[in-house]
Design a protein around this motif. Structure first.
Motif, PDB file in Angstrom:
ATOM      1  N   THR A  30     -12.419   1.640  58.296  1.00  0.00           N
ATOM      2  CA  THR A  30     -11.332   1.933  57.383  1.00  0.00           C
ATOM      3  C   THR A  30     -10.041   2.237  58.140  1.00  0.00           C
ATOM      4  O   THR A  30     -10.045   2.405  59.364  1.00  0.00           O
ATOM      5  N   ARG A  31      -8.952   2.342  57.412  1.00  0.00           N
ATOM      6  CA  ARG A  31      -7.644   2.445  58.070  1.00  0.00           C
ATOM      7  C   ARG A  31      -7.503   3.705  58.911  1.00  0.00           C
ATOM      8  O   ARG A  31      -6.801   3.709  59.906  1.00  0.00           O
ATOM      9  N   THR A  32      -8.176   4.789  58.511  1.00  0.00           N
ATOM     10  CA  THR A  32      -8.104   6.020  59.295  1.00  0.00           C
ATOM     11  C   THR A  32      -9.215   6.116  60.326  1.00  0.00           C
ATOM     12  O   THR A  32      -9.221   7.033  61.162  1.00  0.00           O
ATOM     13  N   GLY A  33     -10.183   5.213  60.243  1.00  0.00           N
ATOM     14  CA  GLY A  33     -11.351   5.300  61.113  1.00  0.00           C
ATOM     15  C   GLY A  33     -12.418   6.236  60.603  1.00  0.00           C
ATOM     16  O   GLY A  33     -13.427   6.470  61.270  1.00  0.00           O
ATOM     17  N   GLY A  34     -12.221   6.759  59.401  1.00  0.00           N
ATOM     18  CA  GLY A  34     -13.162   7.741  58.882  1.00  0.00           C
ATOM     19  C   GLY A  34     -14.477   7.170  58.382  1.00  0.00           C
ATOM     20  O   GLY A  34     -15.440   7.909  58.182  1.00  0.00           O
ATOM     21  N   SER A  35     -14.507   5.865  58.171  1.00  0.00           N
ATOM     22  CA  SER A  35     -15.729   5.243  57.668  1.00  0.00           C
ATOM     23  C   SER A  35     -15.924   3.894  58.344  1.00  0.00           C
ATOM     24  O   SER A  35     -14.973   3.134  58.544  1.00  0.00           O
ATOM     25  N   THR A  36     -17.168   3.607  58.690  1.00  0.00           N
ATOM     26  CA  THR A  36     -17.515   2.337  59.335  1.00  0.00           C
ATOM     27  C   THR A  36     -18.751   1.743  58.670  1.00  0.00           C
ATOM     28  O   THR A  36     -19.564   2.456  58.077  1.00  0.00           O
ATOM     29  N   ASN A  37     -18.884   0.437  58.778  1.00  0.00           N
ATOM     30  CA  ASN A  37     -20.066  -0.264  58.284  1.00  0.00           C
ATOM     31  C   ASN A  37     -20.446  -1.351  59.275  1.00  0.00           C
ATOM     32  O   ASN A  37     -19.578  -1.916  59.941  1.00  0.00           O
ATOM     33  N   TYR A  38     -21.751  -1.635  59.322  1.00  0.00           N
ATOM     34  CA  TYR A  38     -22.247  -2.596  60.301  1.00  0.00           C
ATOM     35  C   TYR A  38     -23.252  -3.549  59.667  1.00  0.00           C
ATOM     36  O   TYR A  38     -23.983  -3.197  58.737  1.00  0.00           O
ATOM     37  N   ALA A  39     -23.301  -4.746  60.220  1.00  0.00           N
ATOM     38  CA  ALA A  39     -24.374  -5.661  59.868  1.00  0.00           C
ATOM     39  C   ALA A  39     -25.700  -5.080  60.368  1.00  0.00           C
ATOM     40  O   ALA A  39     -25.733  -4.401  61.402  1.00  0.00           O
ATOM     41  N   ASP A  40     -26.752  -5.363  59.643  1.00  0.00           N
ATOM     42  CA  ASP A  40     -28.069  -4.836  60.036  1.00  0.00           C
ATOM     43  C   ASP A  40     -28.439  -5.274  61.451  1.00  0.00           C
ATOM     44  O   ASP A  40     -29.105  -4.540  62.179  1.00  0.00           O
ATOM     45  N   SER A  41     -27.995  -6.449  61.831  1.00  0.00           N
ATOM     46  CA  SER A  41     -28.379  -7.002  63.132  1.00  0.00           C
ATOM     47  C   SER A  41     -27.778  -6.243  64.316  1.00  0.00           C
ATOM     48  O   SER A  41     -28.264  -6.376  65.447  1.00  0.00           O
ATOM     49  N   VAL A  42     -26.742  -5.452  64.070  1.00  0.00           N
ATOM     50  CA  VAL A  42     -26.092  -4.743  65.179  1.00  0.00           C
ATOM     51  C   VAL A  42     -26.131  -3.234  65.003  1.00  0.00           C
ATOM     52  O   VAL A  42     -25.700  -2.492  65.895  1.00  0.00           O
ATOM     53  N   LYS A  43     -26.642  -2.761  63.884  1.00  0.00           N
ATOM     54  CA  LYS A  43     -26.642  -1.331  63.593  1.00  0.00           C
ATOM     55  C   LYS A  43     -27.402  -0.576  64.681  1.00  0.00           C
ATOM     56  O   LYS A  43     -28.497  -0.958  65.081  1.00  0.00           O
ATOM     57  N   GLY A  44     -26.792   0.502  65.160  1.00  0.00           N
ATOM     58  CA  GLY A  44     -27.411   1.302  66.210  1.00  0.00           C
ATOM     59  C   GLY A  44     -27.082   0.824  67.615  1.00  0.00           C
ATOM     60  O   GLY A  44     -27.370   1.517  68.598  1.00  0.00           O
ATOM     61  N   ARG A  45     -26.504  -0.373  67.737  1.00  0.00           N
ATOM     62  CA  ARG A  45     -26.155  -0.917  69.060  1.00  0.00           C
ATOM     63  C   ARG A  45     -24.638  -1.085  69.234  1.00  0.00           C
ATOM     64  O   ARG A  45     -24.136  -0.950  70.345  1.00  0.00           O
ATOM     65  N   PHE A  46     -23.952  -1.416  68.155  1.00  0.00           N
ATOM     66  CA  PHE A  46     -22.507  -1.655  68.220  1.00  0.00           C
ATOM     67  C   PHE A  46     -21.764  -0.499  67.555  1.00  0.00           C
ATOM     68  O   PHE A  46     -22.261   0.086  66.581  1.00  0.00           O
ATOM     69  N   THR A  47     -20.578  -0.213  68.058  1.00  0.00           N
ATOM     70  CA  THR A  47     -19.724   0.820  67.478  1.00  0.00           C
ATOM     71  C   THR A  47     -18.299   0.299  67.373  1.00  0.00           C
ATOM     72  O   THR A  47     -17.721  -0.127  68.383  1.00  0.00           O
ATOM     73  N   ILE A  48     -17.756   0.331  66.170  1.00  0.00           N
ATOM     74  CA  ILE A  48     -16.360  -0.046  65.954  1.00  0.00           C
ATOM     75  C   ILE A  48     -15.517   1.216  65.942  1.00  0.00           C
ATOM     76  O   ILE A  48     -15.930   2.257  65.409  1.00  0.00           O
ATOM     77  N   SER A  49     -14.340   1.135  66.538  1.00  0.00           N
ATOM     78  CA  SER A  49     -13.414   2.267  66.542  1.00  0.00           C
ATOM     79  C   SER A  49     -11.995   1.724  66.579  1.00  0.00           C
ATOM     80  O   SER A  49     -11.785   0.518  66.767  1.00  0.00           O
ATOM     81  N   ARG A  50     -11.036   2.603  66.387  1.00  0.00           N
ATOM     82  CA  ARG A  50      -9.655   2.177  66.402  1.00  0.00           C
ATOM     83  C   ARG A  50      -8.766   3.277  66.940  1.00  0.00           C
ATOM     84  O   ARG A  50      -9.100   4.464  66.828  1.00  0.00           O
ATOM     85  N   ASP A  51      -7.626   2.865  67.489  1.00  0.00           N
ATOM     86  CA  ASP A  51      -6.590   3.782  67.947  1.00  0.00           C
ATOM     87  C   ASP A  51      -5.300   3.337  67.269  1.00  0.00           C
ATOM     88  O   ASP A  51      -4.680   2.354  67.702  1.00  0.00           O
ATOM     89  N   ASN A  52      -4.922   4.035  66.223  1.00  0.00           N
ATOM     90  CA  ASN A  52      -3.733   3.622  65.473  1.00  0.00           C
ATOM     91  C   ASN A  52      -2.448   3.817  66.271  1.00  0.00           C
ATOM     92  O   ASN A  52      -1.450   3.142  66.012  1.00  0.00           O
ATOM     93  N   ALA A  53      -2.463   4.696  67.230  1.00  0.00           N
ATOM     94  CA  ALA A  53      -1.282   4.884  68.087  1.00  0.00           C
ATOM     95  C   ALA A  53      -1.074   3.685  69.011  1.00  0.00           C
ATOM     96  O   ALA A  53       0.058   3.403  69.428  1.00  0.00           O
ATOM     97  N   LYS A  54      -2.172   2.981  69.331  1.00  0.00           N
ATOM     98  CA  LYS A  54      -2.092   1.824  70.221  1.00  0.00           C
ATOM     99  C   LYS A  54      -2.224   0.508  69.461  1.00  0.00           C
ATOM    100  O   LYS A  54      -2.253  -0.562  70.087  1.00  0.00           O
ATOM    101  N   ASN A  55      -2.348   0.573  68.147  1.00  0.00           N
ATOM    102  CA  ASN A  55      -2.522  -0.643  67.337  1.00  0.00           C
ATOM    103  C   ASN A  55      -3.666  -1.503  67.854  1.00  0.00           C
ATOM    104  O   ASN A  55      -3.536  -2.737  68.008  1.00  0.00           O
ATOM    105  N   THR A  56      -4.771  -0.848  68.131  1.00  0.00           N
ATOM    106  CA  THR A  56      -5.902  -1.549  68.741  1.00  0.00           C
ATOM    107  C   THR A  56      -7.207  -1.148  68.053  1.00  0.00           C
ATOM    108  O   THR A  56      -7.417   0.026  67.735  1.00  0.00           O
ATOM    109  N   VAL A  57      -8.062  -2.126  67.853  1.00  0.00           N
ATOM    110  CA  VAL A  57      -9.410  -1.882  67.347  1.00  0.00           C
ATOM    111  C   VAL A  57     -10.399  -2.337  68.420  1.00  0.00           C
ATOM    112  O   VAL A  57     -10.135  -3.311  69.143  1.00  0.00           O
TER     113      VAL A  57
END
Length: 116
Positions: A52-79
């Motif tokens: 989500t836009r604040t990073g407060g909520s994430t969702n994953y495909a079942d195939s990657v759950k527990g292995r992949f992590t999405i995050s973002r830095d809004n100050a750096k405009n980077t995900v």
């Protein structure tokens, strides 16, 4: 002009890790949810992770759950997409994406190859 540029891919051995980055410009990054997709040749593009836009909520495909992590830095405009315990089945081109009210935007993609 909207730009999304992925980086950080490459060749890694099974069980290894990579961190993908997507640098965004040309739009107000902090007001949009961001997504990572992946696609192998001849296959449909698969949604891997959403943040989500604040990073407060994430969702994953079942195939990657527990292995992949999405995050973002809004100050750096980077995900980011941290990928651990990689397997050959994770070999794909990875794309970052966001959608506004009119259309979706894509980066050019970044190749991830998992092989010994």
């Amino acid at each position: 002009q909207v730009q999304l540029v992925e980086s950080g891919g490459g060749l890694v051995q099974p069980g290894g890790s990579l961190r993908l980055s997507c640098a965004a410009s040309g739009f107000t990054f902090s007001i949009y949810a961001m997504r990572w997709y992946r696609q192998a040749p001849g296959k449909e593009r698969e949604l891997v992770a959403t943040i989500t836009r604040t990073g407060g909520s994430t969702n994953y495909a079942d195939s990657v759950k527990g292995r992949f992590t999405i995050s973002r830095d809004n100050a750096k405009n980077t995900v980011y997409l941290q990928m651990n315990s990689l397997t050959p089945e994770d070999t794909d081109v990875y794309y970052c994406n966001f959608r506004d009210t009119v259309t979706g935007y894509w980066g050019p993609g970044n190749q991830v190859t998992v092989s010994s």
